[in-house]
Design a protein around this motif. Structure first.
Motif, PDB file in Angstrom:
ATOM      1  N   ILE A  41       0.856  -1.184   0.000  1.00 50.33           N
ATOM      2  CA  ILE A  41       0.000   0.000   0.000  1.00 50.33           C
ATOM      3  C   ILE A  41       0.890   1.230   0.000  1.00 50.33           C
ATOM      4  O   ILE A  41       1.803   1.341   0.813  1.00 50.33           O
ATOM      5  CB  ILE A  41      -0.907   0.014   1.245  1.00 50.33           C
ATOM      6  N   ARG A  42       0.617   2.147  -0.927  1.00 49.75           N
ATOM      7  CA  ARG A  42       1.387   3.392  -1.005  1.00 49.75           C
ATOM      8  C   ARG A  42       0.441   4.554  -1.225  1.00 49.75           C
ATOM      9  O   ARG A  42      -0.704   4.381  -1.623  1.00 49.75           O
ATOM     10  CB  ARG A  42       2.414   3.327  -2.127  1.00 49.75           C
ATOM     11  N   TYR A  43       0.940   5.755  -0.942  1.00 50.26           N
ATOM     12  CA  TYR A  43       0.170   6.956  -1.250  1.00 50.26           C
ATOM     13  C   TYR A  43       0.139   7.143  -2.759  1.00 50.26           C
ATOM     14  O   TYR A  43       1.044   6.709  -3.465  1.00 50.26           O
ATOM     15  CB  TYR A  43       0.795   8.186  -0.604  1.00 50.26           C
ATOM     16  N   GLU A  44      -0.882   7.819  -3.266  1.00 51.36           N
ATOM     17  CA  GLU A  44      -1.032   7.979  -4.712  1.00 51.36           C
ATOM     18  C   GLU A  44       0.124   8.776  -5.318  1.00 51.36           C
ATOM     19  O   GLU A  44       0.601   8.452  -6.399  1.00 51.36           O
ATOM     20  CB  GLU A  44      -2.356   8.667  -5.025  1.00 51.36           C
ATOM     21  N   ASP A  45       0.614   9.780  -4.603  1.00 50.40           N
ATOM     22  CA  ASP A  45       1.687  10.613  -5.140  1.00 50.40           C
ATOM     23  C   ASP A  45       3.077  10.151  -4.699  1.00 50.40           C
ATOM     24  O   ASP A  45       4.070  10.792  -5.003  1.00 50.40           O
ATOM     25  CB  ASP A  45       1.478  12.070  -4.742  1.00 50.40           C
ATOM     26  N   GLU A  46       3.166   9.023  -4.008  1.00 51.88           N
ATOM     27  CA  GLU A  46       4.441   8.505  -3.516  1.00 51.88           C
ATOM     28  C   GLU A  46       5.183   7.766  -4.626  1.00 51.88           C
ATOM     29  O   GLU A  46       4.583   7.018  -5.399  1.00 51.88           O
ATOM     30  CB  GLU A  46       4.180   7.553  -2.350  1.00 51.88           C
ATOM     31  N   VAL A  47       6.485   7.964  -4.699  1.00 54.23           N
ATOM     32  CA  VAL A  47       7.320   7.281  -5.677  1.00 54.23           C
ATOM     33  C   VAL A  47       8.167   6.245  -4.940  1.00 54.23           C
ATOM     34  O   VAL A  47       8.884   6.581  -3.994  1.00 54.23           O
ATOM     35  CB  VAL A  47       8.239   8.278  -6.423  1.00 54.23           C
ATOM     36  N   ILE A  48       8.065   4.999  -5.375  1.00 56.90           N
ATOM     37  CA  ILE A  48       8.842   3.917  -4.770  1.00 56.90           C
ATOM     38  C   ILE A  48      10.070   3.673  -5.632  1.00 56.90           C
ATOM     39  O   ILE A  48       9.952   3.373  -6.820  1.00 56.90           O
ATOM     40  CB  ILE A  48       8.007   2.616  -4.675  1.00 56.90           C
ATOM     41  N   LEU A  49      11.240   3.821  -5.039  1.00 52.76           N
ATOM     42  CA  LEU A  49      12.474   3.547  -5.777  1.00 52.76           C
ATOM     43  C   LEU A  49      12.637   2.033  -5.872  1.00 52.76           C
ATOM     44  O   LEU A  49      12.699   1.339  -4.863  1.00 52.76           O
ATOM     45  CB  LEU A  49      13.671   4.178  -5.073  1.00 52.76           C
ATOM     46  N   ARG A  50      12.665   1.556  -7.080  1.00 53.77           N
ATOM     47  CA  ARG A  50      12.727   0.112  -7.317  1.00 53.77           C
ATOM     48  C   ARG A  50      14.182  -0.349  -7.319  1.00 53.77           C
ATOM     49  O   ARG A  50      15.080   0.325  -7.822  1.00 53.77           O
ATOM     50  CB  ARG A  50      12.071  -0.219  -8.655  1.00 53.77           C
ATOM     51  N   LYS A  51      14.399  -1.543  -6.757  1.00 51.27           N
ATOM     52  CA  LYS A  51      15.735  -2.146  -6.745  1.00 51.27           C
ATOM     53  C   LYS A  51      15.791  -3.270  -7.769  1.00 51.27           C
ATOM     54  O   LYS A  51      14.769  -3.880  -8.092  1.00 51.27           O
ATOM     55  CB  LYS A  51      16.033  -2.745  -5.364  1.00 51.27           C
ATOM     56  N   VAL A  52      16.966  -3.538  -8.260  1.00 49.87           N
ATOM     57  CA  VAL A  52      17.160  -4.639  -9.189  1.00 49.87           C
ATOM     58  C   VAL A  52      17.297  -5.922  -8.374  1.00 49.87           C
ATOM     59  O   VAL A  52      17.976  -5.960  -7.361  1.00 49.87           O
ATOM     60  CB  VAL A  52      18.427  -4.400 -10.043  1.00 49.87           C
ATOM     61  N   GLY A  53      16.651  -6.978  -8.801  1.00 49.59           N
ATOM     62  CA  GLY A  53      16.707  -8.256  -8.092  1.00 49.59           C
ATOM     63  C   GLY A  53      18.030  -8.960  -8.339  1.00 49.59           C
ATOM     64  O   GLY A  53      18.977  -8.402  -8.882  1.00 49.59           O
ATOM     65  N   LYS A  54      18.105 -10.203  -7.941  1.00 49.66           N
ATOM     66  CA  LYS A  54      19.327 -10.985  -8.120  1.00 49.66           C
ATOM     67  C   LYS A  54      19.592 -11.237  -9.591  1.00 49.66           C
ATOM     68  O   LYS A  54      18.661 -11.386 -10.397  1.00 49.66           O
ATOM     69  CB  LYS A  54      19.187 -12.337  -7.424  1.00 49.66           C
ATOM     70  N   THR A  55      20.854 -11.315  -9.934  1.00 49.55           N
ATOM     71  CA  THR A  55      21.218 -11.706 -11.310  1.00 49.55           C
ATOM     72  C   THR A  55      21.764 -13.127 -11.228  1.00 49.55           C
ATOM     73  O   THR A  55      22.529 -13.476 -10.342  1.00 49.55           O
ATOM     74  CB  THR A  55      22.294 -10.766 -11.887  1.00 49.55           C
ATOM     75  N   GLY A  56      21.355 -13.930 -12.176  1.00 53.95           N
ATOM     76  CA  GLY A  56      21.791 -15.332 -12.177  1.00 53.95           C
ATOM     77  C   GLY A  56      23.226 -15.453 -12.682  1.00 53.95           C
ATOM     78  O   GLY A  56      23.493 -15.352 -13.870  1.00 53.95           O
TER      79      GLY A  56
END
Length: 178
Positions: free
Chosen positions: A161-176
């Motif tokens: 759940i996030r606020y409508e105007d909130e920006v979530i900084l996305r992280k890169v997952g694991k690399t195989g």
């Protein structure tokens, strides 16, 4: 002098403001609010303006000056326009609905979560958007934070759940690595 505190609060038409002792009350088309304030602060009510002044220059009184001006401004805005916060629910199988005065949330846990909606706050749900509104900015913000805290957004898939105007900084997952 406080930059915020020295600005007058404009009182729109249809809003009644009264000061009795150390209690400030506002009544408008959406409802009525009251707030106690420190005796070190003075309020002057004109026809369409409210001016907040302080009696001395102590550090605590200077802090109160801007604080109470902001609180009174939010009260006047609340009874005339109201406040709204919108929460966005993101996740597979996540959903929300309102029954009577209870907000029911399915957030991927084994059981659904039910949250009691306090008096003075109204909640509407449209698909995956929860809109929280009321006349008190403090109550609306606190209830929105309480609901968001149930499943905060995570940075890998953006679920939660996030606020409508909130920006979530996305992280890169694991690399195989092979």
């Amino acid at each position: 002098m406080s930059r915020i505190g020295k600005l007058p609060v404009t009182i729109p038409a249809g809003v009644k403001v009264s000061v009795s002792g150390n209690v400030f009350s506002v009544e408008g088309p959406k409802g009525k609010l009251e707030q106690k304030f420190s005796p070190e602060i003075e309020l002057t009510v004109d026809a369409d303006k409210l001016v907040v002044t302080r009696k001395n220059d102590k550090l605590q009184t200077r802090a109160y000056h801007g604080l109470y001006r902001s609180l009174f401004n939010n009260m006047v805005k609340g009874v005339s326009q109201g406040f709204t916060k919108t929460l966005v629910i993101n996740g597979v199988g996540y959903k929300a609905e309102v029954q009577d005065r209870i907000l029911l949330l399915s957030l991927g846990y084994s059981n659904d979560i039910s949250v009691y909606i306090p008096d003075g706050i109204s909640v509407t749900v449209e698909q995956l958007k929860v809109q929280i509104s009321g006349i008190s900015k403090e109550k609306v913000g606190e209830f929105a934070a309480q609901v968001r805290r149930l499943r905060g957004p995570e940075p890998y898939k953006g679920k939660g759940i996030r606020y409508e105007d909130e920006v979530i900084l996305r992280k890169v997952g694991k690399t195989g690595v092979k």
